[in-house]
Write a protein that holds these residues in place. Structure first.
Motif, short mmCIF file in Angstrom:
data_model
loop_
_atom_site.label_atom_id
_atom_site.label_comp_id
_atom_site.label_asym_id
_atom_site.label_seq_id
_atom_site.Cartn_x
_atom_site.Cartn_y
_atom_site.Cartn_z
N ARG A 144 -28.46 43.25 57.28
CA ARG A 144 -29.67 43.60 57.89
C ARG A 144 -29.58 44.85 58.80
N TYR B 45 -28.19 43.72 50.23
CA TYR B 45 -29.55 43.75 50.98
C TYR B 45 -29.33 42.54 52.14
N ASN B 46 -28.40 42.00 52.12
CA ASN B 46 -28.43 40.61 53.33
C ASN B 46 -27.76 41.63 54.63
N HIS C 161 -33.62 33.85 55.00
CA HIS C 161 -33.82 34.45 53.82
C HIS C 161 -32.55 34.32 52.95
N ALA C 162 -32.50 34.37 51.62
CA ALA C 162 -31.22 34.15 50.62
C ALA C 162 -31.24 35.48 50.04
N LEU C 163 -30.57 36.54 50.13
CA LEU C 163 -30.62 37.85 49.86
C LEU C 163 -29.23 38.02 49.20
N ARG C 164 -29.29 38.93 48.06
CA ARG C 164 -28.04 39.46 47.47
C ARG C 164 -27.47 40.56 48.36
N GLY D 18 -33.72 39.07 46.33
CA GLY D 18 -33.32 37.85 46.50
C GLY D 18 -34.49 37.10 46.93
N TYR E 40 -37.04 42.66 57.51
CA TYR E 40 -37.13 43.02 56.13
C TYR E 40 -38.51 43.54 55.99
#
Length: 321
Positions: A169, A166-167, A160-163, A85, A124
């Motif tokens: 945390r 992975y989001n 952040h803009a993660l898929r 992402g 991250y």
């Protein structure tokens, strides 16, 4: 049936408790900090090979309208687009509302050594604390003092803009149990002071392995392939092998490596480019002794074959990656 359901429920609850405990952040206690008067000049020196400005102040690929070429204006805003992402690089200026001005020295040390934010959330590892954890406490205290001396910039960066997944945390707590121990580089008593200094600059401050090493499925560095090259995490080309093998820098002398770090010129009368340019520009600001120490350490690495699976090319290897 009721007994079986209760047993399953008990296992689920127990598993949730264990998982929660395993993902809790690990912190350096206040008692872990040494008594050390901050040295801003040394903090500025460490800031240079650490490359903080290259992510936090470079306007290239900025995700918003902030635009500055001042390497001491650390307002963030760059975006790193990866297979996980997009990571939006944060503001680390001493602004108290949008930067890290409200962080204590202990907060900063925990971010650098344990990847933990002041609120206890996991950071991250796009922020390479897996390498920065190897810095000494004294250098981290100095670095924080230097950052606090820079201009405060009020600039709020997008999250952040993660898929998925992975989001999630909190799951980083498990990841860090594999790759983070918070230990500084330990000098080898059998090695020279020069070699130990080079190891410190490469493994800790310079975080060279973060780009020059292949990663496993969990995103951790594959130790057996460390420094042997990797695909560019941002998707274009590969990062070179810098071990002293035939695939890497085996035919380079210590003087060749030190000269490259100073000038950007390779032994083959070529020049580096793209992502390596700001790294080399930082290394050029180091003392000649430190550049030589880096070269000595790189020549001491075990020779390894190229680990990067390079795409088809019409010509020779590109040195500018």
């Amino acid at each position: 049936m009721r007994s079986a359901l209760l047993a399953v429920l008990a296992l689920v609850v127990a598993g949730a408790i264990v998982l929660t405990l395993l993902t809790l952040p690990v912190r350096v206690p206040a008692s872990g900090l040494p008594s050390h008067a901050p040295d801003i000049a040394n903090g500025k020196y460490i800031f240079t090979p650490a490359g903080c400005a290259e992510c936090h102040a470079v306007p290239v690929k900025a995700c918003d309208d902030l635009n500055t070429k001042d390497k001491e204006t650390l307002a963030g805003g760059r975006c790193l687009k990866t297979s996980y992402g997009t990571f939006n690089v944060p503001n680390i200026s001493p602004d108290k509302a949008t930067g890290i001005g409200s962080w204590t020295t202990l907060d900063f040390v925990n971010a650098m050594k344990q990847g933990v934010a002041p609120d206890g959330s996991h950071l991250y590892p796009a922020f390479p604390y897996t390498s920065y954890q190897r810095l000494t406490f004294e250098d981290l205290i100095d670095l924080k003092a230097y950052l606090d001396s820079l201009p405060a910039v009020k600039h709020r960066v997008a999250p952040h803009a993660l898929r998925f997944p992975y989001n999630l945390r909190q799951a980083l707590g498990l990841w860090k149990r594999l790759y983070v121990d918070g230990k500084s580089v330990t000098p080898d008593p059998k090695a020279s002071a020069e070699l130990n200094r080079g190891a410190y600059l490469v493994l800790a401050a310079g975080h060279c392995s973060e780009c020059h090493s292949s990663r496993d499925l969990l995103g951790g560095i594959v130790k057996a392939k460390e420094f042997a090259g990797a695909l560019n995490p941002e998707g274009k080309g590969d990062v070179p092998n810098i071990t002293p093998s035939d695939d890497g820098i085996g035919d380079w002398t210590v003087e060749d490596i030190a000269y490259l770090l100073e000038t950007g010129n390779t032994p083959g009368f070529d020049t580096i480019g793209e992502n390596m340019v700001p790294v080399q520009e930082n290394m050029a600001k180091l003392t000649p002794e430190d550049r030589t120490a880096i070269a000595v350490f790189l020549k001491s690495l075990p020779p390894r074959p190229d680990a990067a699976q390079k795409p088809a090319q019409t010509g020779g290897r590109e040195v500018e990656q």
